[in-house]
Write a protein that holds these residues in place. Structure first.
Motif, PDB file in Angstrom:
ATOM      1  N   GLU A  75       0.819  -1.220   0.000  1.00  0.00           N
ATOM      2  CA  GLU A  75       0.000   0.000   0.000  1.00  0.00           C
ATOM      3  C   GLU A  75       0.855   1.273   0.000  1.00  0.00           C
ATOM      4  O   GLU A  75       0.555   2.234  -0.704  1.00  0.00           O
ATOM      5  CB  GLU A  75      -0.957   0.007   1.207  1.00  0.00           C
ATOM      6  N   GLN A  76       1.925   1.256   0.802  1.00  0.00           N
ATOM      7  CA  GLN A  76       2.749   2.471   0.884  1.00  0.00           C
ATOM      8  C   GLN A  76       3.612   2.669  -0.359  1.00  0.00           C
ATOM      9  O   GLN A  76       3.893   3.795  -0.759  1.00  0.00           O
ATOM     10  CB  GLN A  76       3.587   2.437   2.161  1.00  0.00           C
ATOM     11  N   THR A  77       4.007   1.564  -0.987  1.00  0.00           N
ATOM     12  CA  THR A  77       4.728   1.674  -2.264  1.00  0.00           C
ATOM     13  C   THR A  77       3.795   2.225  -3.338  1.00  0.00           C
ATOM     14  O   THR A  77       4.164   3.138  -4.088  1.00  0.00           O
ATOM     15  CB  THR A  77       5.281   0.298  -2.704  1.00  0.00           C
ATOM     16  N   LYS A  78       2.588   1.686  -3.370  1.00  0.00           N
ATOM     17  CA  LYS A  78       1.598   2.112  -4.378  1.00  0.00           C
ATOM     18  C   LYS A  78       1.262   3.598  -4.251  1.00  0.00           C
ATOM     19  O   LYS A  78       0.990   4.287  -5.239  1.00  0.00           O
ATOM     20  CB  LYS A  78       0.324   1.267  -4.215  1.00  0.00           C
ATOM     21  N   ALA A  79       1.308   4.126  -3.034  1.00  0.00           N
ATOM     22  CA  ALA A  79       0.934   5.530  -2.790  1.00  0.00           C
ATOM     23  C   ALA A  79       2.002   6.534  -3.253  1.00  0.00           C
ATOM     24  O   ALA A  79       1.736   7.740  -3.310  1.00  0.00           O
ATOM     25  CB  ALA A  79       0.662   5.722  -1.301  1.00  0.00           C
ATOM     26  N   LEU A  80       3.195   6.049  -3.592  1.00  0.00           N
ATOM     27  CA  LEU A  80       4.265   6.961  -4.019  1.00  0.00           C
ATOM     28  C   LEU A  80       4.042   7.438  -5.461  1.00  0.00           C
ATOM     29  O   LEU A  80       3.422   6.737  -6.261  1.00  0.00           O
ATOM     30  CB  LEU A  80       5.628   6.266  -3.896  1.00  0.00           C
ATOM     31  N   PRO A  81       4.556   8.625  -5.833  1.00  0.00           N
ATOM     32  CA  PRO A  81       4.263   9.219  -7.152  1.00  0.00           C
ATOM     33  C   PRO A  81       5.121   8.643  -8.283  1.00  0.00           C
ATOM     34  O   PRO A  81       5.910   9.351  -8.916  1.00  0.00           O
ATOM     35  CB  PRO A  81       4.575  10.709  -6.918  1.00  0.00           C
ATOM     36  N   TRP A  82       4.940   7.359  -8.581  1.00  0.00           N
ATOM     37  CA  TRP A  82       5.800   6.693  -9.572  1.00  0.00           C
ATOM     38  C   TRP A  82       5.691   7.307 -10.971  1.00  0.00           C
ATOM     39  O   TRP A  82       6.689   7.367 -11.704  1.00  0.00           O
ATOM     40  CB  TRP A  82       5.489   5.189  -9.608  1.00  0.00           C
ATOM     41  N   ALA A  83       4.519   7.763 -11.321  1.00  0.00           N
ATOM     42  CA  ALA A  83       4.330   8.329 -12.671  1.00  0.00           C
ATOM     43  C   ALA A  83       5.120   9.623 -12.876  1.00  0.00           C
ATOM     44  O   ALA A  83       5.361  10.029 -14.014  1.00  0.00           O
ATOM     45  CB  ALA A  83       2.847   8.567 -12.940  1.00  0.00           C
ATOM     46  N   ASP A  84       5.542  10.270 -11.785  1.00  0.00           N
ATOM     47  CA  ASP A  84       6.399  11.460 -11.917  1.00  0.00           C
ATOM     48  C   ASP A  84       7.767  11.088 -12.502  1.00  0.00           C
ATOM     49  O   ASP A  84       8.450  11.933 -13.083  1.00  0.00           O
ATOM     50  CB  ASP A  84       6.639  12.125 -10.554  1.00  0.00           C
ATOM     51  N   TYR A  85       8.149   9.834 -12.302  1.00  0.00           N
ATOM     52  CA  TYR A  85       9.489   9.394 -12.721  1.00  0.00           C
ATOM     53  C   TYR A  85       9.455   8.428 -13.895  1.00  0.00           C
ATOM     54  O   TYR A  85      10.324   8.484 -14.761  1.00  0.00           O
ATOM     55  CB  TYR A  85      10.204   8.704 -11.537  1.00  0.00           C
ATOM     56  N   LEU A  86       8.470   7.500 -13.891  1.00  0.00           N
ATOM     57  CA  LEU A  86       8.456   6.428 -14.891  1.00  0.00           C
ATOM     58  C   LEU A  86       7.496   6.738 -16.029  1.00  0.00           C
ATOM     59  O   LEU A  86       6.282   6.849 -15.803  1.00  0.00           O
ATOM     60  CB  LEU A  86       8.033   5.094 -14.248  1.00  0.00           C
ATOM     61  N   GLU A 225      20.703   9.529 -18.665  1.00  0.00           N
ATOM     62  CA  GLU A 225      20.775  10.388 -19.858  1.00  0.00           C
ATOM     63  C   GLU A 225      19.604  10.110 -20.810  1.00  0.00           C
ATOM     64  O   GLU A 225      19.307  10.930 -21.673  1.00  0.00           O
ATOM     65  CB  GLU A 225      22.106  10.178 -20.586  1.00  0.00           C
ATOM     66  N   GLN A 226      18.975   8.959 -20.633  1.00  0.00           N
ATOM     67  CA  GLN A 226      17.833   8.587 -21.497  1.00  0.00           C
ATOM     68  C   GLN A 226      16.482   9.029 -20.917  1.00  0.00           C
ATOM     69  O   GLN A 226      15.450   8.765 -21.512  1.00  0.00           O
ATOM     70  CB  GLN A 226      17.802   7.051 -21.691  1.00  0.00           C
ATOM     71  N   TRP A 227      16.486   9.674 -19.756  1.00  0.00           N
ATOM     72  CA  TRP A 227      15.229  10.017 -19.089  1.00  0.00           C
ATOM     73  C   TRP A 227      14.736  11.383 -19.554  1.00  0.00           C
ATOM     74  O   TRP A 227      15.399  12.405 -19.321  1.00  0.00           O
ATOM     75  CB  TRP A 227      15.414  10.033 -17.568  1.00  0.00           C
ATOM     76  N   ASP A 228      13.563  11.395 -20.160  1.00  0.00           N
ATOM     77  CA  ASP A 228      13.014  12.646 -20.725  1.00  0.00           C
ATOM     78  C   ASP A 228      12.813  13.726 -19.671  1.00  0.00           C
ATOM     79  O   ASP A 228      12.976  14.909 -19.953  1.00  0.00           O
ATOM     80  CB  ASP A 228      11.674  12.378 -21.432  1.00  0.00           C
ATOM     81  N   TRP A 229      12.418  13.332 -18.458  1.00  0.00           N
ATOM     82  CA  TRP A 229      12.100  14.367 -17.460  1.00  0.00           C
ATOM     83  C   TRP A 229      13.358  15.074 -16.932  1.00  0.00           C
ATOM     84  O   TRP A 229      13.271  16.140 -16.344  1.00  0.00           O
ATOM     85  CB  TRP A 229      11.244  13.833 -16.325  1.00  0.00           C
ATOM     86  N   ILE A 230      14.535  14.476 -17.149  1.00  0.00           N
ATOM     87  CA  ILE A 230      15.774  15.224 -16.876  1.00  0.00           C
ATOM     88  C   ILE A 230      16.134  16.019 -18.133  1.00  0.00           C
ATOM     89  O   ILE A 230      16.359  17.221 -18.071  1.00  0.00           O
ATOM     90  CB  ILE A 230      16.930  14.294 -16.453  1.00  0.00           C
ATOM     91  N   GLY A 231      16.143  15.345 -19.264  1.00  0.00           N
ATOM     92  CA  GLY A 231      16.335  16.031 -20.541  1.00  0.00           C
ATOM     93  C   GLY A 231      17.790  16.193 -20.946  1.00  0.00           C
ATOM     94  O   GLY A 231      18.674  16.335 -20.104  1.00  0.00           O
ATOM     95  N   GLN A 232      18.029  16.168 -22.253  1.00  0.00           N
ATOM     96  CA  GLN A 232      19.388  16.265 -22.790  1.00  0.00           C
ATOM     97  C   GLN A 232      20.066  17.592 -22.436  1.00  0.00           C
ATOM     98  O   GLN A 232      21.263  17.654 -22.226  1.00  0.00           O
ATOM     99  CB  GLN A 232      19.350  16.103 -24.320  1.00  0.00           C
TER     100      GLN A 232
END
Length: 379
Positions: A75-86, A225-232
């Motif tokens: 439950e506590q893992t599920k409550a974390l904002p995973w979509a912000d990162y993945l 380096e491949q993560w869009d939310w950090i960006g090139q």
């Protein structure tokens, strides 16, 4: 995301050195066993990966909570904002470890965390299946005394993999530990530097990188380096900064010696690969043959420890030779890493200071013999 919680993991005994590096990058941090934690932005992920010489990895802390049942963990893992990162197509394997915790089955914890993240992402992306064909986000669930910490690795290969090691010997020193050994000395780039047991050249190469202020991660890639939310663009900025502050004109006097001519050739190859081939002198030599007229130099060595049967007497004789040879170097500072408990006895002198460090799983002592300070140069 303007505020991220970033963890730089560290080998036991060198956390304070990693913390100093983090502070030099401009970030306030806290130090715990095996890790240094700080809050910063996306650019800090790039800068930390490029610049931390002694850290093992750079991770993002996504959440931390108490979990004594699988239901709490889910439950506590599920409550974390995973979509912000993945992103929807992320590849996200889960690894785990558990120490002194009620949830001791690592495979079960991994499976539950994976399921919880999938459920969280399903709600956000409104899809029922994830192909996992995109960039890699390696997630770790680490349980310690019933506290679960969930992180994502931003580095990929460990930070010790600088990208210059073409070949190596039997028991190579990790680049991160080599950098720590140098940073524990009083060496400055205007002083001579010698490694009399250079092996594949790791200590002299790390000294040259430090001496010219070259970012240790400059010649390699990182998974984030491949993560869009950090960006090139952030990565470009971090690399531009590294290029701007490198001091390629800094003259250096760095030498590495080894009794084995094959290791000397490997060291030369590795230095060339690092772009430092013309800055370091490598030569085949026994430690007892070392002489110099130079003053106020620094020696950093990781000699054989004599752990195998039959090698011990030979190694102890070498420590005696070393003590005799180095006794003539009145202005030099000498730093030796070894697991041999009676090193000082055979070397013939007590160290100014000792520090416990781990070379892999081997407990060692770093014996430090401080020489006098060089006279101040007139302006």
């Amino acid at each position: 995301m303007s505020k991220l919680t970033i963890i730089a993991t560290a080998a036991m005994g060198i956390e304070s050195i990693v913390a100093d590096e983090v502070r030099r990058l401009g970030y306030e941090c806290t130090v715990d066993n095996g890790k240094v934690t700080f809050e910063a932005d996306e650019l800090a992920v790039c800068r930390a990966n490029l610049w931390l010489r002694t850290a093992d990895r750079v991770k993002l802390k996504i959440g931390e909570f108490k979990a004594t049942t699988f239901e709490e963990l889910f439950e506590q893992t599920k409550a974390l904002p995973w979509a912000d990162y993945l992103p929807v197509h992320a590849e996200f394997p889960v690894i785990g470890k558990s120490v002194k915790s009620q949830l001791f089955s690592v495979s079960d914890c991994q499976a539950i965390v994976k399921k919880a993240i999938v459920e969280s992402l399903k709600q956000h992306y409104r899809v029922s299946w994830f192909e996992e064909t995109g960039p890699l986000y390696r997630i770790e669930v680490a349980l310690h005394k019933d506290i679960a910490t969930l992180t994502i690795d931003t580095s990929g290969a460990g930070l010790h993999k600088r990208g210059y090691r073409v070949a190596q010997g039997e028991a190579p020193l990790k680049e991160t530990l080599a950098a720590a050994l140098i940073q524990l000395t009083n060496w400055t780039p205007d002083r001579p530097f010698v490694d009399p047991f250079c092996g594949s050249g790791t200590i002299p190469i790390e000294a040259a990188l430090i001496g010219q202020n070259i970012a240790p991660g400059f010649n390699r890639d990182f998974v984030s380096e491949q993560w869009d939310w950090i960006g090139q663009r952030k990565w470009e900025l971090a690399r531009e900064e590294a290029e701007d502050v490198a001091n390629y004109d800094q003259p250096l006097d760095i030498s590495g010696f080894d009794i084995d001519h094959r290791m000397v050739e490997i060291a030369k190859e590795n230095a060339l690969e690092a772009g430092l081939g013309d800055l370091i002198t490598f030569k085949q030599m026994q430690v007892k043959d070392f002489t110099t007229k130079k003053q106020y130099g620094v020696i950093v060595g990781n000699p054989p420890y004599g752990e195998r049967l039959g090698e011990r007497k030979e190694v102890e004789k070498m420590y005696e030779d070393m003590g005799e040879t180095f006794s003539a170097l009145h202005t030099w500072s000498i730093y030796i890493l070894t697991a041999h408990k009676e090193f000082e006895k055979y070397y013939g002198k007590l160290a100014t200071k000792r520090r416990k460090l781990f070379n892999g799983f081997i407990e060692t002592q770093y014996y430090q013999y401080w020489g006098p300070r060089p006279p101040k140069k007139e302006q």
